[in-house]
Write an enzyme that holds these catalytic residues in place. Structure first.
Site, PDB file in Angstrom:
ATOM      1  CD  GLU A 138      -3.043  -1.086   2.197  1.00 41.75           C
ATOM      2  OE1 GLU A 138      -2.952  -0.239   3.101  1.00 41.75           O
ATOM      3  OE2 GLU A 138      -4.019  -1.836   2.067  1.00 41.75           O
ATOM      4  CD  GLU A 167      -4.082  -5.932   3.571  1.00 40.36           C
ATOM      5  OE1 GLU A 167      -4.857  -5.073   4.046  1.00 40.36           O
ATOM      6  OE2 GLU A 167      -2.849  -5.844   3.646  1.00 40.36           O
TER       7      GLU A 167
HETATM    8  C1  FCB Z   1      -4.844  -2.145   5.255  1.00 47.95           C
HETATM    9  C2  FCB Z   1      -3.504  -2.582   5.812  1.00 47.95           C
HETATM   10  C3  FCB Z   1      -3.591  -3.658   6.844  1.00 47.95           C
HETATM   11  C4  FCB Z   1      -4.787  -3.493   7.749  1.00 47.95           C
HETATM   12  C5  FCB Z   1      -6.039  -3.269   6.948  1.00 47.95           C
HETATM   13  C6  FCB Z   1      -7.292  -3.129   7.780  1.00 47.95           C
HETATM   14  O1  FCB Z   1      -4.763  -0.858   4.770  1.00 47.95           O
HETATM   15  O2  FCB Z   1      -2.667  -3.040   4.784  1.00 47.95           O
HETATM   16  O3  FCB Z   1      -2.373  -3.688   7.543  1.00 47.95           O
HETATM   17  O4  FCB Z   1      -4.566  -2.522   8.680  1.00 47.95           O
HETATM   18  O5  FCB Z   1      -5.895  -2.123   6.162  1.00 47.95           O
END
Ligand code: FCB
Length: 442
Positions: free
Chosen positions: A169, A354
Site C-alpha cells: 500500500e 486483502e
Molecule cells: C490495510 C492494511 C492492513 C490493515 C487493513 C485493515 O490498509 O494493509 O495492515 O490494517 O488495512
C-alpha cells in the site's frame, strides 16, 4: 444465515489465503528486534487509541506454530505475511539479528511443512526507527538501504518464497502517513506527502531490480484501491473526484504500468516533486509478474474549501458501515479490478491481497458469531466470481486477517480477524467465519 458456499464455485487452482503483517501480530518486544517507527509513533500520546503499541501484539513470535495450524486447519492454501526490517536489521543496515532471521527461517519451514504457499511482503510499514532522524522515506538513501535489505531476504529465503511483494500500500506509506498524518511518522506536510508519493515508488523499483538480479520471477506490488464516487454532479465535484481517483489509485497505476504520473495531480504536486523525478519513472515501470489489490470501501468525494490544498474531503453515503466506519460496497472491488485490467495489462495476474471488515465481536457462550463478516466475505467473493466469468486473470483471494491484531492508529479496538484474540491472555478462539471457511475450503 449467511454462508460461504460461494467458495465451491471457484476453480481448483484458485488460491485462498489469509493475510497478516509483522508489526501487527509479532510483538516487537520479542526476539531482540530493533525499533520500528511505529514504536516511536505509538509512544506519543494521542497518536494511537489508548496509547497502545505493537510491543506484544498477538505474541505471534512465541505462538507462530499454533497460528500456522489455524491457517492450515481452515483449509487455506496460502499465507501472506511480511518481513520486519528492524527485526532482521535492528540498525536498518549492517549487522543481522540472528534471532530475527532465524524466526523467519522457522516460520517459512513451518508453512511449507503445512503445505501453505508463502506469499511474502518486504515492507508492510515497519521502517527502522533509526532512519527517522535521516528523513525516513523522504530520503533517497532509504530506498538504497531497502534494496540492501531486499538482497538479504533474497539470499536467505528466495528459494522458499512462492511470491514476493515489494511494498504494501504505497498510498498509505506516503499520503496517509506524511500528508494526512494518521500513520507513522505522523507528518502533516504537503512537501513530505508529495516527496514520499514518489520515493516509495523508487523504493519499489530498487527492490525489484535486486529481486530480478536473483533471477526471481514471481514478484509484484500490493496497491490499496479506493472506489471513489462524486458526492453530487456539479462540475467542480467531478473535477475533484478525478483528483481523488488519481491520488488514491491512478498515481501508482500510471507510474508502474505506463511510466508517467497522471496530469491533474502532477500539476498540483509539481513544485514539490524531487529533482529529476522523471528519470526514475523508467525503472518504476519495469515489468511485474502480478499485482495485488487490497480493497475495503468506497468514498464519496465532496468539495471542501477548508481543505486548501486538495479542495475536497471524503464522506460517507447511506450504505451500511463496518466498525471502522467504512461503507460496505462489494461492487467497488469488481469495478476497480475490471478497470485496472482493461486499462493496463490484460495479462498480468491479479490477486485480492486483502479484503475484510472490522466488527465489534464478543464471545457469547464460548462462540463468536460474526455473521456480518461471513456476509461481507460472501458478497465480495460473488464479485470475484463475476470477474472470473469475464476471463479476468484473478488468481487468488486473501482474507484480512487471520487474527484480531494491532490495527495501527486504532490499536486493539478494531477486530478484523477470523480468529478472535483475547488480549488479556492472548488466547486464540476461531470465530464462526473461520469455521465457515473451513467448511467450504476443506
Ligand atoms: C490495510 C492494511 C492492513 C490493515 C487493513 C485493515 O490498509 O494493509 O495492515 O490494517 O488495512
Amino acid at each position: 444465515m449467511p454462508d460461504l458456499k460461494i467458495i465451491k464455485e471457484f476453480p481448483d487452482n484458485f488460491t485462498f489465503g489469509v493475510a497478516t503483517s509483522s508489526y501487527q501480530i509479532e510483538g516487537n518486544s520479542f526476539g531482540n528486534s530493533g525499533l520500528s517507527h511505529w514504536d516511536h509513533f505509538s509512544k506519543i500520546k494521542g497518536n494511537v487509541y489508548n496509547n497502545e503499541s505493537g510491543k506484544i501484539a498477538c505474541a505471534h513470535l512465541p505462538n507462530y506454530k499454533e497460528d500456522i495450524k489455524l491457517i492450515a486447519e481452515a483449509g487455506f492454501s496460502a499465507y501472506r505475511f511480511s518481513f520486519s526490517w528492524p527485526r532482521i536489521l535492528p540498525d536498518g543496515k549492517g549487522s543481522i539479528n540472528k534471532e530475527g532471521i532465524s524466526f523467519y527461517d522457522r516460520l517459512i519451514d513451518e508453512l511449507l511443512e503445512n503445505n501453505l504457499k508463502t506469499f511474502s511482503t518486504l515492507y508492510h510499514w515497519d521502517l527502522p526507527e533509526i532512519f527517522m532522524s535521516k528523513g525516513g522515506w523522504k530520503n533517497r538513501d532509504t530506498t538504497k538501504w531497502f534494496a540492501d535489505f531486499t538482497d538479504i531476504i533474497m539470499r536467505k529465503f528466495s528459494d522458499r518464497l512462492n511470491s514476493i511483494a515489494t511494498i504494501n500500500e504505497p498510498w498509505c506509506v506516503s499520503w496517509l502517513s506524511h500528508y494526512l498524518g494518521e500513520h507513522a511518522p505522523g507528518e502533516r506536510s504537503i512537501e513530505s506527502g508529495v516527496k514520499t508519493m514518489h520515493m516509495i515508488l523508487v523504493a519499489h523499483a530498487e527492490a525489484m531490480q535486486v529481486i530480478r538480479s536473483h533471477n526471481y520471477n514471481n514478484a509484484g506490488i500490493v496497491l490499496n484501491k479506493q472506489f471513489v464516487q462524486p458526492f453530487d454532479d456539479i462540475p467542480e465535484t467531478l473535477k475533484v473526484t478525478n483528483l481523488a481517483d488519481e491520488i488514491h489509485n491512478l498515481w501508482f497505476d500510471e507510474a508502474i504500468f505506463n511510466g508517467v504520473y497522471p496530469s491533474q495531480t502532477l500539476d498540483l504536486f509539481s513544485q514539490y516533486m524531487p529533482n529529476n523525478y522523471e528519470k526514475d519513472l523508467v525503472k518504476i515501470s519495469q515489468p511485474l509478474d502480478w499485482v495485488g489489490i487490497n480493497y475495503y470501501t468506497r468514498s464519496l468525494i465532496k468539495i471542501d474549501p477548508t481543505e486548501s490544498f486538495l479542495g475536497y474531503k471524503s464522506v460517507n453515503g447511506d450504505l451500511d458501515v463496518t466498525d471502522m466506519g467504512w461503507e460496505v460496497f462489494p461492487k467497488g472491488l469488481r469495478f476497480l479490478i475490471e478497470r485496472f485490467h482493461n486499462k493496463y495489462s490484460k495479462k498480468i495476474p491479479i490477486y485480492v491481497t486483502e479484503n475484510g471488515m472490522a466488527s465489534n465481536d464478543v464471545i457469547q457462550d464460548g462462540k463468536i458469531k460474526d455473521f456480518k463478516r461471513i456476509k461481507f466475505y460472501s458478497d465480495h467473493l460473488i464479485e470475484c466470481i463475476k470477474l472470473l466469468e469475464k476471463d479476468i486473470p484473478l488468481k487468488g483471494y486473501f482474507a484480512w486477517s487471520l487474527l484480531d491484531n494491532f490495527e495501527w492508529a486504532y490499536g486493539y479496538s478494531k477486530r478484523f480477524g477470523i480468529v478472535y484474540v483475547d488480549f488479556n491472555n492472548l488466547k486464540r478462539i476461531p470465530k464462526l467465519s473461520w469455521k465457515e471457511f473451513r467448511k467450504h475450503l476443506k
